[in-house]
Design an enzyme around this catalytic site. Structure first.
Site, mmCIF file in Angstrom:
data_model
loop_
_atom_site.group_PDB
_atom_site.id
_atom_site.type_symbol
_atom_site.label_atom_id
_atom_site.label_comp_id
_atom_site.label_asym_id
_atom_site.label_seq_id
_atom_site.Cartn_x
_atom_site.Cartn_y
_atom_site.Cartn_z
ATOM 1 N N LYS A 1 1.224 -8.122 -13.505
ATOM 2 C CA LYS A 1 1.252 -8.339 -12.057
ATOM 3 C C LYS A 1 1.660 -9.792 -11.851
ATOM 4 O O LYS A 1 0.884 -10.721 -12.098
ATOM 5 C CB LYS A 1 -0.123 -8.071 -11.437
ATOM 6 C CG LYS A 1 -0.193 -8.331 -9.943
ATOM 7 C CD LYS A 1 0.513 -7.251 -9.148
ATOM 8 C CE LYS A 1 0.300 -7.484 -7.642
ATOM 9 N NZ LYS A 1 0.804 -6.371 -6.835
ATOM 10 N N ILE B 1 -0.840 2.464 -8.424
ATOM 11 C CA ILE B 1 -1.162 3.777 -8.986
ATOM 12 C C ILE B 1 0.024 4.313 -9.789
ATOM 13 O O ILE B 1 -0.146 4.862 -10.883
ATOM 14 C CB ILE B 1 -1.567 4.761 -7.875
ATOM 15 C CG1 ILE B 1 -2.838 4.269 -7.176
ATOM 16 C CG2 ILE B 1 -1.777 6.163 -8.439
ATOM 17 C CD1 ILE B 1 -3.999 3.986 -8.110
ATOM 18 N N ASN C 1 0.803 -1.238 0.000
ATOM 19 C CA ASN C 1 0.000 0.000 0.000
ATOM 20 C C ASN C 1 0.832 1.282 0.000
ATOM 21 O O ASN C 1 0.433 2.278 0.614
ATOM 22 C CB ASN C 1 -0.971 0.017 1.195
ATOM 23 C CG ASN C 1 -2.045 -1.044 1.080
ATOM 24 O OD1 ASN C 1 -2.507 -1.355 -0.018
ATOM 25 N ND2 ASN C 1 -2.432 -1.613 2.206
ATOM 26 N N VAL C 2 1.962 1.265 -0.674
ATOM 27 C CA VAL C 2 2.733 2.512 -0.813
ATOM 28 C C VAL C 2 2.456 3.201 -2.144
ATOM 29 O O VAL C 2 2.959 4.297 -2.383
ATOM 30 C CB VAL C 2 4.257 2.288 -0.662
ATOM 31 C CG1 VAL C 2 4.601 1.828 0.733
ATOM 32 C CG2 VAL C 2 4.783 1.332 -1.720
ATOM 33 N N GLY C 3 1.658 2.544 -3.002
ATOM 34 C CA GLY C 3 1.284 3.189 -4.256
ATOM 35 C C GLY C 3 1.857 2.562 -5.508
ATOM 36 O O GLY C 3 1.866 3.187 -6.567
ATOM 37 N N GLY D 1 3.630 -6.698 -2.431
ATOM 38 C CA GLY D 1 4.077 -6.314 -1.102
ATOM 39 C C GLY D 1 5.476 -5.730 -1.114
ATOM 40 O O GLY D 1 5.916 -5.133 -2.096
#
EC number: 6.3.3.3
Length: 203
Positions: free
Chosen positions: A31, A16, A11-13, A97
């Site tokens: 991915k 995006i 969840n650091v981006g 992760g």
């Protein structure tokens, strides 16, 4: 060119930033290992935010857990020999992760990156703690001889943190990606690539 996008944490981006890069460069997206598909996949996000070709994940699991645990819940085990990169000249590969997340009982994500030996773009956050997290990740990458082409800092701009990461990590800040309250093709398109990224992606 093929680039591996990894993060200092979950969840650091990464997704995006991957969307932003693919939207501006038309690179394909892959991915490698997806967990948490019960809540949707990162590939789904890329489909909404870009026009890129999206390649199917090598492994995809329902629960939002570390890959080795998510696989175990589904009576599976990730075999790194089955992770074959798509045949694409221009490709963004997103990790799962953080760098030392376990993939199976033998290997960490770092081991896969070391095996593939692709250049890495590191995504980190701009909040308190980022200097430590980023330097530790850079140190681990460099210990394996992996090329780190630079860092993208996601969140509220903090030049002091960027300066420290550049100096102590002996690396380059490729971009400071701003916080976006709304994420769409339009808002991503309105953030231009830096000159450093244009040179890397040859756009």
């Amino acid at each position: 060119m093929q680039f591996f996008i990894i993060g200092t944490d979950t969840n650091v981006g990464k997704t995006i930033v991957s969307s932003w890069l693919c939207l501006h460069t038309a690179y394909d997206y892959f991915k490698m290992i997806q967990t948490g598909s019960i809540n949707g996949t990162d590939s789904d996000i890329l489909k909404k935010l870009t026009y890129s070709k999206i390649h199917k994940e090598a492994y995809c699991y329902k629960e939002p857990l570390s890959p080795h645990l998510a696989a175990k819940l589904e009576q599976d085990e990730i075999n790194i020999n089955n992770i074959i990169l798509p045949n694409a000249s221009n490709l963004v590969i997103e990790g799962a992760g953080g760098l030392l997340v376990p993939i199976n009982q033998q290997y960490l994500l770092l081991d896969i990156i070391s095996y593939l030996m692709l250049p890495v773009i590191l995504v980190t956050h701009s909040r308190l703690g980022t200097i430590n997290h980023t330097l530790l990740t850079l140190q681990a990458l460099k210990s394996k001889g992996i090329e780190v082409v630079g860092v993208i800092v996601n969140g509220k701009p903090n030049q002091d943190n960027c300066d420290a990461i550049t100096w102590y990590g002996k690396t380059t800040i490729l971009a400071q990606f701003p916080f976006l309250s709304t994420i769409t093709k339009t808002t991503l398109r309105n953030i231009p690539l830096t000159q450093e990224l244009k040179q890397l992606f040859i756009v």
